[in-house]
Enzyme design. Structure first.
Site, PDB file in Angstrom:
ATOM      1  N   HIS A 636       3.622   4.804   1.131  1.00 15.72           N
ATOM      2  CA  HIS A 636       3.909   5.994   1.940  1.00 15.72           C
ATOM      3  C   HIS A 636       4.969   5.730   3.001  1.00 15.72           C
ATOM      4  O   HIS A 636       5.544   6.674   3.542  1.00 15.72           O
ATOM      5  CB  HIS A 636       2.617   6.538   2.572  1.00 15.72           C
ATOM      6  CG  HIS A 636       2.102   5.749   3.724  1.00 15.72           C
ATOM      7  ND1 HIS A 636       1.082   4.823   3.608  1.00 15.72           N
ATOM      8  CD2 HIS A 636       2.443   5.745   5.034  1.00 15.72           C
ATOM      9  CE1 HIS A 636       0.820   4.297   4.786  1.00 15.72           C
ATOM     10  NE2 HIS A 636       1.629   4.833   5.667  1.00 15.72           N
ATOM     11  N   ASP A 684      -1.205   3.439  -3.109  1.00 13.00           N
ATOM     12  CA  ASP A 684      -0.342   3.311  -1.931  1.00 13.00           C
ATOM     13  C   ASP A 684       0.102   1.855  -1.759  1.00 13.00           C
ATOM     14  O   ASP A 684      -0.392   1.139  -0.885  1.00 13.00           O
ATOM     15  CB  ASP A 684      -1.081   3.807  -0.692  1.00 13.00           C
ATOM     16  CG  ASP A 684      -0.167   3.974   0.511  1.00 13.00           C
ATOM     17  OD1 ASP A 684       1.059   3.936   0.324  1.00 13.00           O
ATOM     18  OD2 ASP A 684      -0.687   4.144   1.628  1.00 13.00           O
ATOM     19  N   SER A 780       1.040   0.817   9.409  1.00 12.48           N
ATOM     20  CA  SER A 780       1.039   1.093   7.971  1.00 12.48           C
ATOM     21  C   SER A 780       1.810   0.031   7.198  1.00 12.48           C
ATOM     22  O   SER A 780       2.893  -0.383   7.603  1.00 12.48           O
ATOM     23  CB  SER A 780       1.664   2.462   7.702  1.00 12.48           C
ATOM     24  OG  SER A 780       0.863   3.496   8.182  1.00 12.48           O
TER      25      SER A 780
END
Length: 833
Positions: A636, A684, A780
């Site tokens: 992402h 992901d 992330s």
């Protein structure tokens, strides 16, 4: 005479003597019954009078007339020049107009039937609102002086809920500057204006008050002819058809014998259903779609990236196509009809199909059933997915798949044009051909997943399945082609291409090993290598661990050969002395013991695999070092056209304080998992290849973390660590300058599913149920590091992916489960094997 006299009296330039002469002249010529100036003057009687001088007429080309004519000429010239200039400006403006067509989904407004009527108050109100929003976006952008207008063409329902808005954007500028209007530039302005939520980590954001789904935004360059048809100034052949009956066929028929044919059919079905368009025949000039074409779109406007299929030549073969939503656009263009041109077709409303099943296979060496692509025999739509699980009745049986006019081969880094297949975690690409092929899977349990092409609709697929004997895939006396076909052994090396792929004619001079030779048994390189090369298996009989190791085995430190392939560095100790797991290049350091529970500044050098990824110079995401030139991160982080380009990215390694990295490298390549779903964050995971490998001299500060073994099981309650430079609190406006660390524990998968509901097997939860210890924005892609008790090595168990807020009670962080992606990682980084 009165007019002339009055003029002379009123003329101030006249002298008194002139006035007298004039008066006398008037008396003479005004005798009753005489016509002045019509006969010669009388001769004088008596004393001759002075001869009157005749009045000279003013020449036509006098100064006054010249001025009048010149003024009139200038006036006519000015009017002509102005007319020509107006025509030129008008013509130039049309040439220099740039049209963009797009759509996006508004999530918080319910669809009303009145939106289908362009004249309704509801449609006009919604169109005005959207146009005002788009106007504000572009009038405050770098293109503001070129922006002209936006026009909402359609507001429709859709299967995802909310409103789907189709619109046009028009810019006008000098032709020489037209190159600055790239699609990416115009689209980026709109997407960057959508403010997404950092807390909820969702794709829905605010666009000037409208709740717009970021992932639904599409914007492409368009044509003026399409724009004219859409906004109503050049309707021609344009129809809007709404279908709400599942059992009806709605006809589409039109033809022409001369002139031009420009038709637009907008097809809309009831919410929750799809549209299937069936074309019975079409008459076109075959010119590779240069002028004539029939195009099917997965939208209500001609958006290039939403094309389902394009037909460029006449056909009488039935072809059908399925939409991915409840709407479709069909355009038929033939600007120069010289003979009969047109279309005979119909469309119908169909329910969405679930392409998944579990199949028990019983037969041996025969095909007992069939599977097919979605909506067979229609062309299958893009982005579809099918899942089949095959189970044989015996452990000695495998699964044979016979493809009609299709074949699958090992997937390369280039991607797959005609769909990709995952068969027991191995990736394959599909391609069409003119003959059938057979693919065998030597396993009694086979999991198959088909991911359709992401660009266009593709030809339908039909596959037969059946069981086969794993030890003897082809009957006795036959030869197995590389495609999986079995041909008689006698046909091998006969000069005839029986296998279609010529595999029966390859290596025809190769001599089989002399298995009966004593020399082969004693010194052959294939002896005791763990593989059966002789038919009777004598090459693997009476083998002991003292036999020298071969290239297909691994030699332990005590000279014991372990026959398992890829046993080295797989995270499992196979050799008694553990030598198969030594020197594997991932960190085993035992100095990382002292931590502060709840999150704190780390110590410099504590996490040598931690990476900070910078986008255009700013810290954006985290990553983990897994080799000298490869990093592992979250997909992402790179979702979108700009973020997927490796050029603006740099990787900062061996860094403790932001800005003080020991090694910085540009990113050469970004590999996002092909199944990544931006809606659910499934799959992901992404790989990054560095342009410059970090030097060995920095191995004390930069170390790779170990990749877990495939299918590794994790225990709930196990303590692990999450690290990064992200925000320290949910309300922080910026990240931490110092690398942070927080201890978290692995959460039971059942609890994780009950918390979020959309947790897949490729995700895991970790955190503290009481809150306060968690990852947040900016972390992330960073590592969830767990230390293995057996050997002290640090394992990359998870990748920071998503979650509800940061550190909220009862909402742990969600991580990508790395152990489910080991084969995928090895495909791109074989050095880890």
């Amino acid at each position: 005479m009165r007019q002339k006299m009055d003029n002379e009296k009123n003329d101030p330039s006249c002298k008194s003597s002139d006035l007298k002469i004039s008066n006398i002249s008037i008396q003479v010529v005004s005798v009753p019954g005489k016509l002045p100036g019509r006969r010669p003057p009388r001769k004088p009687i008596g004393k001759p009078r002075p001869r009157k001088q005749p009045k000279k007429r003013a020449p036509f080309w006098n100064v006054q007339n010249k001025i009048i004519l010149f003024t009139a000429f200038l006036f006519i010239l000015a009017v002509t020049a102005w007319t020509l200039l107006w025509l030129y400006i008008s013509k130039t403006e049309s040439k220099d107009a740039f049209y963009f067509v797009g759509m996006f989904r508004i999530t918080n407004i319910e669809f009303l039937p009145e939106y289908r009527q362009k004249e309704s108050r509801e449609f006009l109100s919604m169109a005005k609102t959207v146009q005002q929003v788009v106007n504000l976006v572009y009038t405050t952008s770098a293109f503001s002086k070129f922006y002209k207008q936006s026009v909402v063409a359609d507001v429709s329902s859709n299967n995802k809920g909310g409103l789907l808005v189709h619109f046009w954007i028009v810019f006008v500028m000098p032709h020489a500057k037209g190159h600055i209007f790239c699609e990416e530039c115009v689209a980026a302005i709109l997407k960057d204006s959508i403010q997404t939520s950092i807390i909820n980590r969702t794709s829905v954001g605010s666009l000037q008050g409208l709740a717009v789904d970021m992932d639904s935004v599409v914007l492409n360059a368009g044509l003026r002819s399409d724009y004219s048809s859409a906004v109503g100034s050049d309707n021609g052949c344009s129809r809007y058809l709404y279908a709400d009956h599942l059992t009806l066929r709605y006809p589409l028929e039109i033809s022409a014998t001369s002139g031009q044919l420009m038709c637009h059919f907008k097809l809309v079905a009831i919410v929750g259903y799809l549209i299937r368009l069936s074309i019975e025949s079409i008459q076109l000039e075959a010119d590779n779609c240069i002028t004539d074409s029939l195009t099917v779109y997965d939208s209500l406007l001609p958006i290039r990236s939403a094309i389902l299929y394009r037909i460029c030549e006449p056909t009488r073969t039935l072809m059908s196509f399925v939409s991915t939503n409840n709407l479709m656009l069909v355009t038929l263009k033939s600007p120069y009809v010289r003979r009969l041109a047109g279309i005979r077709a119909y469309f119908e409303v169909i329910p969405e199909q679930k392409c998944e099943s579990t199949i028990l296979v019983k037969e041996i060496n025969s095909f007992e059933g069939k599977i097919s692509s979605p909506y067979y025999p229609s062309y299958y739509p893009p982005k579809c997915k099918c899942t089949w699980t095959f189970q044989t009745s015996l452990s000695t049986l495998g699964i044979a798949l016979k493809f009609y006019n299709y074949s699958i081969t090992k997937k390369s880094a280039k991607g797959c044009e005609h769909g990709w297949w995952e068969i027991n975690e191995h990736m394959y690409c599909g391609s069409y051909m003119d003959h059938e092929t057979i693919f065998r899977v030597p396993s009694p349990l086979v999991h198959i997943q088909l991911q359709c092409s992401s660009r266009l609709s593709d030809k339908p697929l039909l596959v037969e399945y059946g069981g086969y004997n794993i030890s003897q895939p082809c009957p006795a006396g036959s030869f197995r082609c590389s495609s999986g076909l079995c041909v008689p052994q006698a046909q091998r090396c006969d000069g005839v291409n029986d296998c279609f792929d010529e595999s029966d004619e390859l290596f025809c001079v190769t001599v089989k090993p002399a298995c009966n030779s004593s020399i082969f048994r004693q010194h052959g390189p294939l002896v005791c290598d763990g593989f059966r090369d002789c038919e009777d298996g004598q090459d693997e009989q009476n083998c002991t661990r003292s036999i020298p190791c071969t290239s297909r085995t691994f030699k332990c430190g005590n000279d014991i050969c372990f026959r398992k392939q890829n046993a080295q560095c797989d995270g499992i100790v196979d050799c008694p002395d553990g030598s198969d797991e030594e020197g594997c290049g991932c960190s085993r350091s035992s100095s990382f013991l002292h931590r502060i529970v709840g999150g704190s500044d780390s110590q410099e050098g504590t996490w040598p695999w931690q990476v900070s990824l910078h986008f255009v110079g700013s810290a954006y995401c985290g990553a983990s070092v897994i080799s000298r030139e490869w990093l592992l991160s979250a997909a992402h982080c790179f979702h979108g056209n700009r973020l997927s380009d490796p050029t603006p990215w740099t990787a900062h390694l061996g860094m403790y304080v932001q800005g003080n990295a020991k090694f910085v490298s540009p990113v050469r390549r970004i590999v996002v998992h092909e199944y990544y779903n931006s809606q659910t964050f499934d799959y992901d995971i992404a790989l990054l290849q560095l342009s410059i490998a970090w030097p060995e001299t920095l191995k004390q500060l930069i170390q790779p973390i170990c990749i877990p073994p495939a299918g590794q099981k994790v225990r709930s309650g196990e303590k692990c660590w999450v690290t990064g430079w992200g925000r320290r609190h949910e309300t922080d406006s910026k990240g931490s300058p110092v690398l942070q660390q927080a201890e978290v524990e692995l959460i039971d998968q059942t609890v994780c599913v009950s918390t979020y509901g959309i947790i897949t097997s490729r995700m895991l939860c970790a955190g503290v149920m009481s809150g306060k210890s968690d990852a947040c924005k900016g972390d992330s892609g960073g590592p969830l590091s767990c230390r293995r008790k057996s050997d002290g090595k640090w394992i990359l168990t998870g990748i920071v992916s998503w979650g509800h807020g940061c550190g909220r009670p009862n909402f742990p962080g969600v991580y990508t489960r790395v152990s489910n992606f080991v084969p995928w990682i090895h495909k791109y980084v074989p050095s880890l094997l």
